[in-house]
Motif scaffolding. Structure first.
Motif, mmCIF file in Angstrom:
data_model
loop_
_atom_site.group_PDB
_atom_site.id
_atom_site.type_symbol
_atom_site.label_atom_id
_atom_site.label_comp_id
_atom_site.label_asym_id
_atom_site.label_seq_id
_atom_site.Cartn_x
_atom_site.Cartn_y
_atom_site.Cartn_z
ATOM 1 N N TYR A 72 41.564 55.561 64.197
ATOM 2 C CA TYR A 72 41.105 56.947 64.331
ATOM 3 C C TYR A 72 42.282 57.913 64.465
ATOM 4 N N SER A 73 43.287 57.552 65.233
ATOM 5 C CA SER A 73 44.415 58.469 65.423
ATOM 6 C C SER A 73 45.167 58.701 64.109
ATOM 7 N N ILE A 74 45.253 57.676 63.278
ATOM 8 C CA ILE A 74 45.880 57.836 61.960
ATOM 9 C C ILE A 74 45.050 58.783 61.097
ATOM 10 N N MET A 75 43.728 58.604 61.124
ATOM 11 C CA MET A 75 42.864 59.489 60.339
ATOM 12 C C MET A 75 42.991 60.941 60.794
ATOM 13 N N ILE A 76 43.061 61.156 62.089
ATOM 14 C CA ILE A 76 43.201 62.525 62.607
ATOM 15 C C ILE A 76 44.506 63.136 62.127
ATOM 16 N N GLU A 77 45.579 62.389 62.247
ATOM 17 C CA GLU A 77 46.877 62.908 61.817
ATOM 18 C C GLU A 77 46.877 63.228 60.323
ATOM 19 N N ASP A 78 46.241 62.378 59.528
ATOM 20 C CA ASP A 78 46.223 62.583 58.079
ATOM 21 C C ASP A 78 45.278 63.704 57.644
ATOM 22 N N CYS A 79 44.203 63.924 58.375
ATOM 23 C CA CYS A 79 43.165 64.863 57.931
ATOM 24 C C CYS A 79 43.253 66.245 58.570
ATOM 25 N N ALA A 80 43.803 66.337 59.759
ATOM 26 C CA ALA A 80 43.754 67.600 60.509
ATOM 27 C C ALA A 80 44.802 68.593 60.036
ATOM 28 N N LYS A 81 44.392 69.851 59.995
ATOM 29 C CA LYS A 81 45.345 70.933 59.796
ATOM 30 C C LYS A 81 46.058 71.153 61.120
ATOM 31 N N LYS A 82 47.284 71.608 61.047
ATOM 32 C CA LYS A 82 48.066 71.841 62.264
ATOM 33 C C LYS A 82 47.302 72.775 63.201
ATOM 34 N N GLY A 83 47.193 72.347 64.454
ATOM 35 C CA GLY A 83 46.497 73.138 65.459
ATOM 36 C C GLY A 83 45.006 72.873 65.538
ATOM 37 N N GLU A 84 44.481 72.078 64.607
ATOM 38 C CA GLU A 84 43.042 71.792 64.590
ATOM 39 C C GLU A 84 42.744 70.305 64.803
ATOM 40 N N GLU A 85 43.662 69.615 65.428
ATOM 41 C CA GLU A 85 43.525 68.178 65.621
ATOM 42 C C GLU A 85 42.320 67.808 66.493
ATOM 43 N N VAL A 86 42.065 68.575 67.540
ATOM 44 C CA VAL A 86 40.928 68.263 68.419
ATOM 45 C C VAL A 86 39.612 68.442 67.664
ATOM 46 N N LYS A 87 39.511 69.504 66.910
ATOM 47 C CA LYS A 87 38.296 69.727 66.104
ATOM 48 C C LYS A 87 38.109 68.592 65.098
ATOM 49 N N GLU A 88 39.199 68.148 64.483
ATOM 50 C CA GLU A 88 39.118 67.054 63.515
ATOM 51 C C GLU A 88 38.731 65.753 64.202
ATOM 52 N N LEU A 89 39.268 65.504 65.387
ATOM 53 C CA LEU A 89 38.883 64.323 66.156
ATOM 54 C C LEU A 89 37.365 64.316 66.351
ATOM 55 N N MET A 90 36.837 65.442 66.771
ATOM 56 C CA MET A 90 35.393 65.519 67.032
ATOM 57 C C MET A 90 34.595 65.339 65.734
ATOM 58 N N LYS A 91 35.091 65.913 64.643
ATOM 59 C CA LYS A 91 34.397 65.765 63.361
ATOM 60 C C LYS A 91 34.400 64.316 62.878
ATOM 61 N N ILE A 92 35.539 63.651 62.985
ATOM 62 C CA ILE A 92 35.637 62.264 62.520
ATOM 63 C C ILE A 92 34.737 61.358 63.347
ATOM 64 N N PHE A 93 34.817 61.465 64.675
ATOM 65 C CA PHE A 93 33.996 60.613 65.528
ATOM 66 C C PHE A 93 32.502 60.902 65.367
ATOM 67 N N SER A 94 32.157 62.105 64.930
ATOM 68 C CA SER A 94 30.744 62.474 64.760
ATOM 69 C C SER A 94 30.241 62.247 63.340
ATOM 70 N N SER A 95 31.107 61.818 62.452
ATOM 71 C CA SER A 95 30.724 61.654 61.048
ATOM 72 C C SER A 95 30.142 60.260 60.774
ATOM 73 N N PHE A 96 29.621 60.111 59.578
ATOM 74 C CA PHE A 96 29.047 58.826 59.146
ATOM 75 C C PHE A 96 30.079 57.697 59.213
ATOM 76 N N ILE A 97 31.348 58.020 58.978
ATOM 77 C CA ILE A 97 32.373 56.978 58.900
ATOM 78 C C ILE A 97 32.529 56.262 60.236
ATOM 79 N N SER A 98 32.279 56.954 61.324
ATOM 80 C CA SER A 98 32.418 56.349 62.643
ATOM 81 C C SER A 98 31.410 55.216 62.847
ATOM 82 N N ASP A 99 30.150 55.449 62.508
ATOM 83 C CA ASP A 99 29.154 54.377 62.619
ATOM 84 C C ASP A 99 29.463 53.246 61.647
ATOM 85 N N GLU A 100 29.980 53.579 60.488
ATOM 86 C CA GLU A 100 30.341 52.547 59.507
ATOM 87 C C GLU A 100 31.486 51.675 60.045
#
Length: 147
Positions: free
Chosen positions: A92-120
């Motif tokens: 998850y931390s790698i995905m956040i670093e790769d996907c998040a825009k600078k300064g939006e890492e917390v929002k991206e963390l929440m989006k990733i953990f709340s997305s379909f990919i997390s259950d998968e």
């Protein structure tokens, strides 16, 4: 993201995974219960919390945010070896670093953990966790598992 931030995100992602397993909740339910301000606080406290056991910090977070037991059990019915919560936290931390825009890492963390990919990823009866991280990242970005 600097090295300290990477470590803090890794720690918080692993903690979320640990709490989800302990409480049998979807990972998205955990980040929703904690909220954006709570995630920011966990990141702020991560350097100190590294010195404590995951069990202790988990118990404190569960109590503070009133996280109830769920029924999303990803462990007991698993037929294969289960990746550690640290392995999943790293993913998850790698995905956040790769996907998040600078300064939006917390929002991206929440989006990733709340997305379909997390259950998968949490379905340990599949080999999805072992897939190339780029595959997981681009599946997340596309909103579906790529073929």
């Amino acid at each position: 993201m600097n090295e300290k931030e990477r470590n803090d995100y890794f720690y918080v992602c692993a903690l979320i995974e640990y709490i989800a397993r302990e409480t049998r909740n979807h990972r998205g339910d955990i980040v929703s219960a904690i909220g954006e301000a709570g995630i920011e606080k966990l990141l702020y406290d991560a350097e100190v919390n590294h010195c404590l056991s995951f069990e202790q910090v988990s118990d404190e977070v569960i109590e503070y945010y009133k996280i109830h037991q769920g029924d999303f059990d990803t462990i007991s019915g698993c037929n294969y070896s289960i990746p550690s919560f640290l392995d999943i936290g790293k993913l998850y931390s790698i995905m956040i670093e790769d996907c998040a825009k600078k300064g939006e890492e917390v929002k991206e963390l929440m989006k990733i953990f709340s997305s379909f990919i997390s259950d998968e990823i949490s379905d340990f009866n599949t080999d999805l966790y072992y897939q190339n991280p780029d595959y997981l990242e681009w599946s997340y970005r596309e909103g579906r598992l790529l073929e």
